[in-house]
Design an enzyme around this catalytic site. Structure first.
Site, mmCIF file in Angstrom:
data_model
loop_
_atom_site.group_PDB
_atom_site.id
_atom_site.type_symbol
_atom_site.label_atom_id
_atom_site.label_comp_id
_atom_site.label_asym_id
_atom_site.label_seq_id
_atom_site.Cartn_x
_atom_site.Cartn_y
_atom_site.Cartn_z
ATOM 1 N N CYS A 85 -3.043 -17.864 14.730
ATOM 2 C CA CYS A 85 -2.529 -17.102 15.868
ATOM 3 C C CYS A 85 -2.586 -17.988 17.099
ATOM 4 O O CYS A 85 -3.250 -19.020 17.109
ATOM 5 C CB CYS A 85 -3.381 -15.860 16.124
ATOM 6 S SG CYS A 85 -3.469 -14.756 14.712
ATOM 7 N N ARG B 148 0.820 -1.208 0.000
ATOM 8 C CA ARG B 148 0.000 0.000 0.000
ATOM 9 C C ARG B 148 0.845 1.245 0.000
ATOM 10 O O ARG B 148 0.471 2.261 -0.582
ATOM 11 C CB ARG B 148 -0.902 -0.007 1.248
ATOM 12 C CG ARG B 148 -1.411 1.372 1.613
ATOM 13 C CD ARG B 148 -2.598 1.377 2.516
ATOM 14 N NE ARG B 148 -3.525 0.333 2.203
ATOM 15 C CZ ARG B 148 -4.008 -0.535 3.093
ATOM 16 N NH1 ARG B 148 -3.634 -0.462 4.344
ATOM 17 N NH2 ARG B 148 -4.857 -1.446 2.728
ATOM 18 N N TYR B 149 1.984 1.208 0.705
ATOM 19 C CA TYR B 149 2.851 2.381 0.825
ATOM 20 C C TYR B 149 4.025 2.228 -0.131
ATOM 21 O O TYR B 149 4.374 1.120 -0.514
ATOM 22 C CB TYR B 149 3.379 2.480 2.254
ATOM 23 C CG TYR B 149 2.311 2.676 3.311
ATOM 24 C CD1 TYR B 149 1.691 3.909 3.470
ATOM 25 C CD2 TYR B 149 1.936 1.638 4.153
ATOM 26 C CE1 TYR B 149 0.734 4.096 4.456
ATOM 27 C CE2 TYR B 149 0.978 1.819 5.141
ATOM 28 C CZ TYR B 149 0.382 3.052 5.289
ATOM 29 O OH TYR B 149 -0.563 3.235 6.255
ATOM 30 N N ARG C 26 -8.453 -8.687 10.540
ATOM 31 C CA ARG C 26 -8.300 -9.666 9.458
ATOM 32 C C ARG C 26 -9.123 -10.909 9.708
ATOM 33 O O ARG C 26 -8.780 -12.006 9.243
ATOM 34 C CB ARG C 26 -6.821 -10.013 9.310
ATOM 35 C CG ARG C 26 -6.241 -9.418 8.063
ATOM 36 C CD ARG C 26 -4.740 -9.515 8.004
ATOM 37 N NE ARG C 26 -4.217 -8.169 7.972
ATOM 38 C CZ ARG C 26 -3.218 -7.720 8.718
ATOM 39 N NH1 ARG C 26 -2.591 -8.527 9.544
ATOM 40 N NH2 ARG C 26 -2.842 -6.476 8.620
ATOM 41 N N ASP D 280 -10.978 -0.744 13.785
ATOM 42 C CA ASP D 280 -11.440 -0.810 12.393
ATOM 43 C C ASP D 280 -12.909 -1.217 12.340
ATOM 44 O O ASP D 280 -13.433 -1.836 13.265
ATOM 45 C CB ASP D 280 -10.590 -1.818 11.618
ATOM 46 C CG ASP D 280 -9.172 -1.310 11.379
ATOM 47 O OD1 ASP D 280 -9.000 -0.089 11.223
ATOM 48 O OD2 ASP D 280 -8.241 -2.138 11.360
ATOM 49 N N CYS E 60 -10.485 -8.749 15.563
ATOM 50 C CA CYS E 60 -9.382 -8.830 14.600
ATOM 51 C C CYS E 60 -9.771 -8.217 13.251
ATOM 52 O O CYS E 60 -10.772 -8.576 12.646
ATOM 53 C CB CYS E 60 -8.951 -10.274 14.383
ATOM 54 S SG CYS E 60 -7.632 -10.412 13.154
ATOM 55 N N ASP F 241 -6.912 3.757 10.566
ATOM 56 C CA ASP F 241 -6.565 3.130 9.296
ATOM 57 C C ASP F 241 -7.755 3.435 8.381
ATOM 58 O O ASP F 241 -8.843 2.909 8.581
ATOM 59 C CB ASP F 241 -6.340 1.620 9.486
ATOM 60 C CG ASP F 241 -5.220 1.115 8.586
ATOM 61 O OD1 ASP F 241 -5.136 1.621 7.439
ATOM 62 O OD2 ASP F 241 -4.470 0.230 8.998
ATOM 63 N N ARG G 133 7.294 0.022 1.533
ATOM 64 C CA ARG G 133 7.209 -1.092 2.476
ATOM 65 C C ARG G 133 5.986 -1.951 2.194
ATOM 66 O O ARG G 133 5.000 -1.471 1.643
ATOM 67 C CB ARG G 133 7.196 -0.588 3.924
ATOM 68 C CG ARG G 133 6.093 0.412 4.253
ATOM 69 C CD ARG G 133 6.557 1.272 5.420
ATOM 70 N NE ARG G 133 5.513 2.133 5.958
ATOM 71 C CZ ARG G 133 5.139 3.282 5.421
ATOM 72 N NH1 ARG G 133 5.679 3.690 4.279
ATOM 73 N NH2 ARG G 133 4.201 4.013 5.986
ATOM 74 N N CYS H 39 -8.421 -12.715 18.684
ATOM 75 C CA CYS H 39 -8.987 -11.479 19.213
ATOM 76 C C CYS H 39 -10.312 -11.246 18.504
ATOM 77 O O CYS H 39 -10.359 -11.248 17.268
ATOM 78 C CB CYS H 39 -8.056 -10.306 18.932
ATOM 79 S SG CYS H 39 -6.331 -10.655 19.356
ATOM 80 N N LYS I 144 -2.739 4.460 7.308
ATOM 81 C CA LYS I 144 -2.849 5.005 8.660
ATOM 82 C C LYS I 144 -2.769 6.526 8.616
ATOM 83 O O LYS I 144 -1.836 7.076 8.035
ATOM 84 C CB LYS I 144 -1.722 4.458 9.520
ATOM 85 C CG LYS I 144 -1.798 2.950 9.709
ATOM 86 C CD LYS I 144 -0.568 2.424 10.424
ATOM 87 C CE LYS I 144 -0.557 0.923 10.506
ATOM 88 N NZ LYS I 144 -0.266 0.280 9.210
HETATM 89 C C1 PLP Z 1 0.497 -0.737 9.036
HETATM 90 C C2 PLP Z 1 0.936 -1.118 7.729
HETATM 91 C C3 PLP Z 1 2.274 -0.960 7.351
HETATM 92 C C4 PLP Z 1 3.325 -0.373 8.280
HETATM 93 O O1 PLP Z 1 3.054 0.968 8.568
HETATM 94 P P1 PLP Z 1 4.035 1.823 9.487
HETATM 95 O O2 PLP Z 1 3.331 3.119 9.696
HETATM 96 O O3 PLP Z 1 5.321 1.947 8.741
HETATM 97 O O4 PLP Z 1 4.225 1.057 10.774
HETATM 98 C C5 PLP Z 1 2.644 -1.329 6.079
HETATM 99 N N1 PLP Z 1 1.734 -1.829 5.200
HETATM 100 C C6 PLP Z 1 0.444 -1.979 5.534
HETATM 101 C C7 PLP Z 1 -0.513 -2.499 4.525
HETATM 102 C C8 PLP Z 1 -0.008 -1.633 6.817
HETATM 103 O O5 PLP Z 1 -1.291 -1.797 7.141
HETATM 104 S S1 SF4 Z 2 -5.441 -9.157 16.101
HETATM 105 FE FE1 SF4 Z 2 -5.918 -10.818 14.645
HETATM 106 S S2 SF4 Z 2 -3.959 -11.319 13.703
HETATM 107 FE FE2 SF4 Z 2 -3.485 -10.185 15.595
HETATM 108 S S3 SF4 Z 2 -3.243 -11.766 17.197
HETATM 109 FE FE3 SF4 Z 2 -5.361 -11.085 17.275
HETATM 110 S S4 SF4 Z 2 -6.451 -12.565 15.958
HETATM 111 FE FE4 SF4 Z 2 -4.264 -12.727 15.446
#
Ligand code: PLP
Ligand code: SF4
Length: 398
Positions: A135, A122-123, A144, A303, A142, A340, A126, A139, A347
């Site tokens: 996991c 996305r960025y 995801r 989220d 979560c 986010d 990175r 949570c 973010k």
């Molecule tokens: C959070 C995240 C990152 C890392 O973001 P930082 O602000 O550098 O910690 C990189 N890619 C994705 C898709 C993210 O959600």
């Molecule tokens: S937030 Fe989601 S990915 Fe992170 S530890 Fe909890 S269940 Fe696992």
């Protein structure tokens, strides 16, 4: 029986708790902890008195996100209080099955930013590398949950070879964040191979692991694991603690082992209703984190993940917490509050308003006590202010 779980200010151990008959050797074995996770209604009811909301939650949420809690973390739950901040994080409630109009399956728009299955790019410089869908515990909020735990409809397909090829070709990627799921669920050998493969790519300068294993499963942080991780420096780690009670004696020692292996540690918390949505709890948390050599990194606005409305707070609450920390306590203890952005904007920092006025002649600011100060804009060049985009609905998600 009411169990005294403390207010979270002290580092305490709850072992053996609900498992009085287990030998210390087994208790300290991370594979025993994983094998003996609490995953069913019957196991839950053996130990704690469930509310109707929790019992229905367990029965009805199983096809969305699995229930699993390690014995270590389960010992943090009181047996008689469904409103307990630790219980709210890991025990399903019926509200999870309710739909709110804002709920989404993929609130951060990750699926649409995946050039290769498992890689979210996305960025500019990175990537987020989802290396597993498992996991140590799950949570309930979560972000995801659409892919994590293997219970939902969507599966996380990871193509490691394709991902490595993408990373090799994309020389602009200097930072890889391993997440999932939780990479520390892998064996030492598997993780070692994965990190070695990433380290063989010359333009990758920085590798970090996002993990909740040190909190859910501190037994996993063995001296052998730490020695293996230390081969792959610079390696950073972001852990995930939401409430000060999660920082037990065992967790503190696990974090110290990681820090002693030279791994800089940050913490990401999610702001959650009835868990950590008050200043005193957050202040205790960030102070304890510093004592564990962990730097508070982010507080996330929760989220808009499906079934999380009962755990979400107002955005104003997060701003209020930052306002109550910044200036009032150690700067290192103050995380950045972020949203986010829904749909995939990444973010965005959300701050209390410390700038009251700003033009080419001066900036008017206020401090943490509300006192007002002026600082002149004396630079020779005229600064082009970042365009303050006016708010129009058509900018949404553009
Ligand atoms: C959070 C995240 C990152 C890392 O973001 P930082 O602000 O550098 O910690 C990189 N890619 C994705 C898709 C993210 O959600
Ligand atoms: S937030 Fe989601 S990915 Fe992170 S530890 Fe909890 S269940 Fe696992």
């Amino acid at each position: 029986m009411t169990q005294e779980k403390g207010d979270g200010k002290e580092f305490i151990s709850h072992a053996p708790g609900y498992w009085p008959e287990i030998s210390q050797e087994l208790w300290n074995d991370w594979k025993w902890q994983l094998k003996n996770r609490v995953t069913s209604l019957a196991q839950l009811e053996q130990h704690v008195e469930l509310s109707d909301e929790e019992r229905s939650g367990v029965l009805l949420s199983g096809d969305k996100l699995a229930l699993a809690v390690t014995p270590h973390f389960f010992n943090l739950l009181p047996d008689d209080n469904p409103d307990d901040p630790i219980r709210r994080q890991v025990i399903p409630r019926i509200e999870e099955t309710w739909a709110s109009p804002y709920d989404m399956a993929d609130p951060c728009g990750e699926d649409s930013h995946m050039p290769v299955p498992g890689l979210v790019h996305r960025y500019p410089d990175r990537v987020l590398f989802l290396v597993t869908d498992r996991c140590a515990s799950y949570c309930r909020y979560c972000t995801r949950s659409r892919v994590v735990s293997g219970a939902g409809e969507q599966e996380l397909h990871i193509n490691f070879e394709e991902a490595f090829r993408y990373l090799e070709e994309h020389t602009e990627v200097r930072d890889v964040l391993l997440s999932g799921g939780d990479a520390l669920i892998f064996s030492d050998e598997r993780l070692d191979k994965l990190l070695s493969r990433l380290r063989s790519i010359p333009h990758i300068e920085f590798v970090r692991i996002g993990t909740r294993v040190p909190i859910f499963l501190p037994q996993r942080i063995t001296p052998e694991l730490c020695a293996m991780l230390a081969k792959h420096h610079p390696l950073w780690m972001s852990v995930h603690v939401n409430h000060p009670r999660e920082l037990t004696t065992e967790v503190k020692q696990a974090l110290e082992r990681l820090a002693n292996a030279g791994i800089p540690l940050g913490n990401q918390s999610v702001l959650l209703a009835g868990v950590n949505d008050d200043l005193e709890t957050m202040k205790t948390l960030v102070h304890k984190l510093l004592m564990c050599r962990v730097r508070p990194y982010y507080i996330y606005q929760c989220d808009l993940i499906n079934g999380s409305a009962h755990l979400r707070t107002s955005v104003a609450k997060g701003i209020e917490i930052i306002e109550g920390l910044r200036g009032h306590t150690t700067g290192y203890a103050v995380p950045q509050f972020v949203i986010d952005a829904p749909g995939g904007g990444g973010k965005v920092p959300i701050n209390p308003g410390y700038i009251l006025y700003h033009d080419n002649e001066k900036i008017v600011i206020r401090n943490y006590e509300g006192k007002i100060f002026e600082y002149p804009e004396t630079g020779n060049e005229q600064v082009q202010f970042a365009p303050q985009r006016e708010y129009h609905d058509e900018y949404l998600y553009s």
